[in-house]
Design a protein around this motif. Structure first.
Motif, short mmCIF file in Angstrom:
data_model
loop_
_atom_site.label_atom_id
_atom_site.label_comp_id
_atom_site.label_asym_id
_atom_site.label_seq_id
_atom_site.Cartn_x
_atom_site.Cartn_y
_atom_site.Cartn_z
N ALA A 440 -64.58 27.57 31.39
CA ALA A 440 -63.20 27.62 31.87
C ALA A 440 -62.29 27.95 30.70
O ALA A 440 -62.55 27.55 29.56
N PRO A 441 -61.18 28.68 30.94
CA PRO A 441 -60.27 29.04 29.84
C PRO A 441 -59.67 27.83 29.13
O PRO A 441 -59.33 27.92 27.95
N PHE A 442 -59.54 26.68 29.83
CA PHE A 442 -59.02 25.48 29.17
C PHE A 442 -59.30 24.26 30.03
O PHE A 442 -59.66 24.37 31.21
N LEU A 443 -59.17 23.07 29.41
CA LEU A 443 -59.23 21.80 30.11
C LEU A 443 -57.81 21.27 30.27
O LEU A 443 -56.97 21.46 29.40
N LEU A 444 -57.58 20.57 31.37
CA LEU A 444 -56.24 20.09 31.69
C LEU A 444 -56.28 18.62 32.06
O LEU A 444 -57.10 18.21 32.89
N CYS A 445 -55.42 17.81 31.41
CA CYS A 445 -55.30 16.40 31.78
C CYS A 445 -54.64 16.32 33.15
O CYS A 445 -53.53 16.85 33.35
N GLN A 446 -55.29 15.66 34.07
CA GLN A 446 -54.77 15.59 35.44
C GLN A 446 -53.59 14.64 35.58
O GLN A 446 -52.90 14.65 36.61
N ASP A 447 -53.32 13.83 34.55
CA ASP A 447 -52.21 12.88 34.62
C ASP A 447 -50.91 13.46 34.04
O ASP A 447 -49.84 13.31 34.62
N CYS A 448 -51.02 14.10 32.87
CA CYS A 448 -49.79 14.57 32.22
C CYS A 448 -49.75 16.08 32.00
O CYS A 448 -48.73 16.62 31.56
N GLY A 449 -50.86 16.78 32.26
CA GLY A 449 -50.88 18.23 32.09
C GLY A 449 -51.16 18.70 30.67
O GLY A 449 -51.05 19.89 30.37
N PRO A 452 -55.77 20.72 25.52
CA PRO A 452 -56.19 20.77 24.11
C PRO A 452 -56.04 22.18 23.54
O PRO A 452 -56.46 23.16 24.16
N ARG A 453 -55.43 22.26 22.37
CA ARG A 453 -55.17 23.56 21.75
C ARG A 453 -55.81 23.62 20.37
O ARG A 453 -56.07 22.60 19.74
N CYS A 454 -56.04 24.82 19.91
CA CYS A 454 -56.62 25.03 18.59
C CYS A 454 -55.61 24.63 17.52
O CYS A 454 -54.45 25.08 17.56
N PRO A 455 -56.00 23.83 16.53
CA PRO A 455 -55.06 23.45 15.47
C PRO A 455 -54.75 24.60 14.52
O PRO A 455 -53.78 24.52 13.75
N ASN A 456 -55.55 25.67 14.56
CA ASN A 456 -55.36 26.80 13.66
C ASN A 456 -54.68 27.99 14.32
O ASN A 456 -54.17 28.87 13.63
N ASP A 458 -52.35 29.41 17.95
CA ASP A 458 -51.49 28.99 19.05
C ASP A 458 -52.09 29.40 20.39
O ASP A 458 -51.48 30.13 21.18
N ILE A 459 -53.29 28.92 20.67
CA ILE A 459 -53.94 29.21 21.95
C ILE A 459 -54.70 27.97 22.41
O ILE A 459 -55.04 27.09 21.60
N SER A 460 -54.96 27.93 23.71
CA SER A 460 -55.76 26.83 24.24
C SER A 460 -57.22 27.03 23.89
O SER A 460 -57.68 28.15 23.65
N LEU A 461 -57.95 25.92 23.86
CA LEU A 461 -59.39 25.96 23.55
C LEU A 461 -60.18 26.21 24.83
O LEU A 461 -59.89 25.62 25.88
N THR A 462 -61.17 27.08 24.74
CA THR A 462 -62.01 27.42 25.89
C THR A 462 -63.12 26.39 26.03
O THR A 462 -63.76 26.01 25.04
N TRP A 463 -63.36 25.96 27.26
CA TRP A 463 -64.38 24.95 27.54
C TRP A 463 -65.73 25.63 27.75
O TRP A 463 -65.90 26.46 28.64
N HIS A 464 -66.71 25.28 26.88
CA HIS A 464 -68.09 25.76 27.01
C HIS A 464 -68.94 24.55 27.42
O HIS A 464 -69.32 23.74 26.56
N ARG A 465 -69.20 24.44 28.70
CA ARG A 465 -69.86 23.23 29.19
C ARG A 465 -71.29 23.11 28.71
O ARG A 465 -71.75 22.02 28.35
N ALA A 466 -72.03 24.20 28.67
CA ALA A 466 -73.43 24.14 28.24
C ALA A 466 -73.53 23.66 26.79
O ALA A 466 -74.46 22.93 26.43
N GLU A 467 -72.58 24.04 25.99
CA GLU A 467 -72.56 23.62 24.58
C GLU A 467 -71.94 22.24 24.43
O GLU A 467 -72.14 21.56 23.42
N GLY A 468 -71.15 21.82 25.43
CA GLY A 468 -70.47 20.53 25.37
C GLY A 468 -69.31 20.51 24.40
O GLY A 468 -68.96 19.45 23.86
N ARG A 469 -68.69 21.68 24.18
CA ARG A 469 -67.61 21.77 23.20
C ARG A 469 -66.48 22.66 23.70
O ARG A 469 -66.68 23.57 24.50
N LEU A 470 -65.30 22.38 23.17
CA LEU A 470 -64.16 23.27 23.30
C LEU A 470 -64.17 24.20 22.10
O LEU A 470 -64.40 23.76 20.97
#
Length: 736
Positions: A440-449, A452-456, A458-470
């Motif tokens: 998925a292009p990003f993960l979203l908190c269902q409570d506040c929206g 998670p973004r890259c600290p380096n 200005d883009i959201s982190l992509t969710w790689h489920r098989a790898e278990g990492r953003l």
């Protein structure tokens, strides 16, 4: 007092393999041969010793400075022949790139370091005693393995035994084995037999195109051709028969492809047709080992290879007897180098062919608008293949309006699901395009929206489920997602949007009996993975192939009758003046994968912008109609092909610093008549790899005033502090 220059046998100009200007060095008497251009040398630079390439002798040394001598010659002769060095000089000047950086890009890795290039030799072991009294099990197995085969390479032994080195040394000490170095000829196809293939009968349009190219080959001299053929019209067949004529003349061919993924299938076609007739083919791309790339470089330079096929960097291979250059899928932006030496391989192929006085053949189903305009204006020869071979029809294209489909259906609309099921039932293959990697292009908190973004960057982190990492797809920052939201403490993160990994998982759930595979950068990291997928598709061992744009171009799978485009809107909404052109090309190219053999093809295009004019042209596969609506807009705005662009990108870790110097640079430039300056403005991707980025776009209707302004820019670069970088992008393809 000026230090004295030691007595020498003259001076030479040397380009260091770095973004630095060329320097002058003295030639000691014992290194007099170093004055030959194209030779690699060791030279002092400050307290270090670095690699350089001799550009040629200098009549006198610069006045007022001490000239240091060369340290060492690294080769027996020039590694860059004169014609290739001259080509690189012109290329570097055009792209406003330091020549040393261009040379570093062009040279294979084996020649870009201070070590001597690798030899085509390898350690081999053979038995002196066939039945020795041995105690250890590993020693016994090693001797038996070697004795059975006579002579075995160290590479083969490492592949068969986990840690053989200590046992091999002991056996050598005992006199049981002997190690020798043997020549290892480079044959990339040693384990890939191919079946010879006869040339098919050409269509009338193919015959006409081939006749024009052949006439140019026989006449000699530079001749640019644009081969505009719809998907499945047989452009590759024209390449093959034109190259056969080149080989009959005893000359060499260079064939460029935009993606490594396209190489295996194209190489297979060339081998089946030309290898059986004695042609020697080399393959060159970044996935090869350094020794393999160097072997191709040597073979092309020595003339022992007749055809070199490769991606962008293959453009710089030296050719002993150049005969023709071919650029397949010439419209593809993968031909543009994004960093460092920012060259475009298609445009430099034209320059190299002009300097070598040979024809260049550019092929595409959807030519770049700049190429199309040049050809239609008469600057290039225009060749058209308007129909598929054997009068096969183009695939039918249908719009699936997602605005009328409930969101609960997910990325697979009911019409597409039905079409997939019917295709599976008939035993045919399907191909699905989704140009987004990951789950998925990003993960979203269902409570506040919170996202998670890259600290380096200005883009959201992509969710790689098989790898278990953003993951960040720009700087490769990776992190395991937190158990709870760092903003509100909520414990529910949900994936938003769909990537190829998720689409593959959904297809496996919906069609459990289907054989499903995925082709993207993540699934094809391992060496040979792309070729394996192509072979599996060709052998019909895959029912549904999911992929990014890697699946859209060049592949020829006879059993693919259905193509599904999951999200046609994504490319249309990119903030770039080429968005419409890229979208049309991508849609037309991926649609062309369907119905390439006897079975008809069908394409389903999922969109929420069903009335978009680009989609209307794509549905009818009408390139001329697309040009008729797009070119007037380009002309109105002064964009290519009616204008020329240079993009200046300044970056720094400090936002205030880069903003100040970008404004100062823009103010300092004295604009010639006919040149427009836009900016400075933040890049659409404002922060990448922790650097803030601003761009200044220079536009002109003619090249000369823009080149004069570019000379000013290069002078202003010296005024920038070291903390601010300036990238000069001539003829940019990516404005992000």
């Amino acid at each position: 007092m000026t230090p004295a220059t030691p007595a020498t046998d003259g001076w030479v100009e040397v380009a260091l393999l770095a973004p630095l200007p060329a320097l002058t060095y003295a030639v000691p008497a014992e290194l007099a041969a170093a004055a030959v251009a194209g030779r690699r040398v060791r030279v002092p630079l400050g307290r270090r010793t670095v690699l350089g390439v001799v550009l040629g002798p200098q009549a006198q040394a610069p006045i007022g400075c001490r000239i240091r001598p060369l340290t060492q010659l690294l080769d027996n002769g020039p590694v860059l022949p004169p014609e290739l060095l001259a080509f690189l000089r012109r290329a570097a000047a055009y792209y406003a790139c330091p020549l040393g950086l261009a040379l570093k890009t062009a040279l294979p890795q084996a020649l870009s370091g201070l070590q001597p290039p690798p030899t085509q030799e390898e350690n081999h072991y053979r038995c002196l005693v066939t039945d020795p009294p041995l105690r250890g099990r590993l020693q016994q197995e090693l001797v038996a393995f070697i004795a059975e085969r006579g002579t075995v390479s160290l590479t083969a032994l490492r592949g068969r035994f986990a840690q053989p080195h200590a046992a091999l040394r002991r056996l050598e000490q005992l006199g049981v084995l002997v190690c020798e170095r043997q020549s290892r000829p480079h044959d990339p196809f040693a384990c890939q037999p191919c079946q010879p293939e006869a040339a098919p009968a050409l269509t009338a349009a193919q015959q006409q195109a081939l006749k024009a190219v052949t006439a140019a080959l026989r006449a000699g001299g530079f001749a640019p051709f644009l081969l505009h053929g719809v998907t499945g019209s047989g452009k590759t067949e024209v390449y093959l028969q034109a190259i056969a004529e080149v080989l009959r003349q005893g000359r060499q061919a260079l064939v460029l492809v935009p993606e490594i993924a396209l190489t295996p299938q194209l190489v297979g076609r060339f081998r089946a047709r030309l290898e059986a007739k004695g042609a020697r083919i080399g393959v060159l791309h970044s996935a090869l080992a350094g020794s393999e790339r160097y072997a191709v470089w040597q073979g092309a330079a020595a003339g022992t290879l007749d055809i070199v096929i490769g991606a962008r960097s293959a453009l710089f291979v030296p050719l002993a007897r150049p005969g023709i250059l071919v650029v397949d899928e010439e419209q593809d932006d993968s031909y543009k180098q994004a960093e460092g030496f920012r060259y475009h391989a298609r445009d430099l192929a034209l320059l190299r062919a002009q300097m070598a006085a040979v024809p260049v053949l550019l092929g595409s189903a959807t030519p770049a608008l700049t190429s199309y305009q040049r050809a239609r204006s008469g600057a290039w020869h225009y060749l058209e293949l308007a129909e598929r071979v054997n009068a096969r029809p183009l695939p039918t294209m249908e719009i699936v309006d997602l605005s009328a489909v409930p969101r609960a259906e997910g990325p697979l609309s009911p019409p597409l699901c039905t079409a997939l099921a019917e295709t599976l039932q008939r035993g045919e293959q399907s191909l699905l395009l989704l140009n987004r990697r990951g789950f998925a292009p990003f993960l979203l908190c269902q409570d506040c929206g919170h996202c998670p973004r890259c600290p380096n960057c200005d883009i959201s982190l992509t969710w790689h489920r098989a790898e278990g990492r953003l993951r960040c797809h720009y700087c490769d920052y990776r992190i395991v997602p937190a158990d709870c939201c760092p903003v509100c403490g909520g414990a529910t993160f949900e994936p938003a949007g769909v990537g190829t990994e998720q689409l593959e998982a959904l297809l496996r759930e919906r069609f459990p009996a289907a054989r499903i595979a995925r082709m993207d950068r993540d699934s094809t990291r391992a060496k040979g993975a792309q070729q394996l997928l192509v072979e599996q598709m060709s052998r019909r061992q895959v029912d549904i192939l999911v992929g990014t744009q890697m699946v859209a171009k060049g592949h020829d799978f006879a059993a693919v009758t259905l193509v599904g485009i999951i999200d046609a809107d994504a490319a249309l909404n990119i903030p770039d003046f080429r968005a419409a052109e890229r979208s049309f090309a991508l849609l037309a190219q991926v649609a062309g994968r369907a119905g390439r053999a006897e079975l008809p093809g069908r394409v389903l295009v999922q969109t929420r912008c069903s009335d978009h004019p680009v989609l209307g042209c794509a549905l009818t596969q009408d390139y001329a109609a697309f040009c008729a609506q797009e070119l007037p807009q380009r002309q109105l705005l002064g964009y290519p092909p009616y204008g020329y662009l240079v993009n200046l990108v300044l970056s720094a870790l400090d936002r205030v610093l880069v903003e100040r110097h970008a404004a100062a640079l823009a103010a300092a430039l004295r604009l010639p008549a006919g040149v427009e300056l836009l900016g400075p403005a933040p890049c659409p991707l404002f922060r990448l790899r922790n650097r803030y980025r601003l761009q200044i776009l220079l536009k002109a209707t003619e090249r000369p005033p823009l080149r004069r302004l570019l000379a000013q820019v290069q002078q202003e670069v010296a005024q920038l502090p070291a903390r601010v970088r300036l990238a000069i992008d001539v003829d940019p393809c990516d404005m992000l």
